[in-house]
Design an enzyme around this catalytic site. Sequence first.
Site, PDB file in Angstrom:
ATOM      1  N   ASP A 162       0.873  -1.175   0.000  1.00  0.00           N
ATOM      2  CA  ASP A 162       0.000   0.000   0.000  1.00  0.00           C
ATOM      3  C   ASP A 162       0.907   1.221   0.000  1.00  0.00           C
ATOM      4  OD1 ASP A 162      -2.135  -1.725   0.372  1.00  0.00           O
ATOM      5  OD2 ASP A 162      -2.872  -0.769   2.198  1.00  0.00           O
TER       6      ASP A 162
ATOM      7  N   HIS B 299       4.496  -7.609   0.003  1.00  0.00           N
ATOM      8  CA  HIS B 299       4.000  -8.895  -0.490  1.00  0.00           C
ATOM      9  C   HIS B 299       4.589  -9.226  -1.862  1.00  0.00           C
ATOM     10  CE1 HIS B 299       0.972  -9.461   2.711  1.00  0.00           C
ATOM     11  NE2 HIS B 299       1.006  -8.136   2.745  1.00  0.00           N
TER      12      HIS B 299
ATOM     13  N   SER C 138       8.704   3.223   4.373  1.00  0.00           N
ATOM     14  CA  SER C 138       9.762   3.782   3.540  1.00  0.00           C
ATOM     15  C   SER C 138       9.415   3.596   2.067  1.00  0.00           C
ATOM     16  CB  SER C 138      11.113   3.167   3.881  1.00  0.00           C
ATOM     17  OG  SER C 138      12.143   3.895   3.265  1.00  0.00           O
TER      18      SER C 138
END
Length: 289
Positions: A94, A150, A254
């Site tokens: 995200d 992921h 980050s």
Amino acid sequence: MSDAAPPLSLRLLGLYPKKAGSAAVGLLARTRLPRALRAPLLGRFAASYRVDLGEAERPLPEYASFLDFFTRRLKAGLRPQEPAVPGGVNSPVDGALIASGRVEQGTLIQAKGLPYRLDELLASDPLAARFEGGAYATLYLSPRDYHRIHVPCPGRVLAVGRVEGELWPVNEASTAFTPGLYVRNRRAYWIAEGTGEDEGLDVAAVMVAATHVGGVVVDARWLGGRTLGRRDRLAVDGLPCASGDDLGTFELGSTVVLLVGGARASAFDWSRPHGPVRVGERLGALAGR
């Protein structure tokens, strides 16, 4: 490259002991919170950064520390993967897609014309040459974002690595004015080759740390019981991976630089416009898909 001077805040940051400061913040983030204080303290942080608490796997009192909350999982089923297509690569995080392009003559563009080198990004990994002429995308995670990374496509994992480095911030100002930011900062990387409809493509995810975000953690599954040192590279014996599997974690937030290489990389295109993106949403695929 811009001729404008960097902002004063960034120049002053050069005097700040970034590693010591980041270590201190990390220690505080790991400190166990009294249960009675968890909801008010974590709730205040969540409100300040507009974190969607409705997506969190657990209620606030169940998070023992700030770090426990930063690395939270989401409720099951909230981030489905886009249906598989040939050469499809989905977002590993995200965040916000802030840059994308081609790797030309071993060079990527950070921002405002600032170049950095592919071989430096991957610490001269033996597999780095696979990404020459390929594609790259840069994804920035803010403090409000979900901080787990992921797997972006199905394949076999070939290597993981870690590079000790500096801890400059990766906000808009620093990205625009700090040459070679992504190759200067501490980072970890993960490299896989595609299988099935992704065969002929290679994918690398480079997790770049930042000030107060020194922790870049590769998921234990890919380490096989081994430890990844401060500057280290571990071969992985073709462990299978599927889109959406756990790849790693940022301990705060980050930047991820996603690379697509391999024999079919010239036919790969980024289709996603710059802007917000979520785990599992399509970033690109082979042309015409």
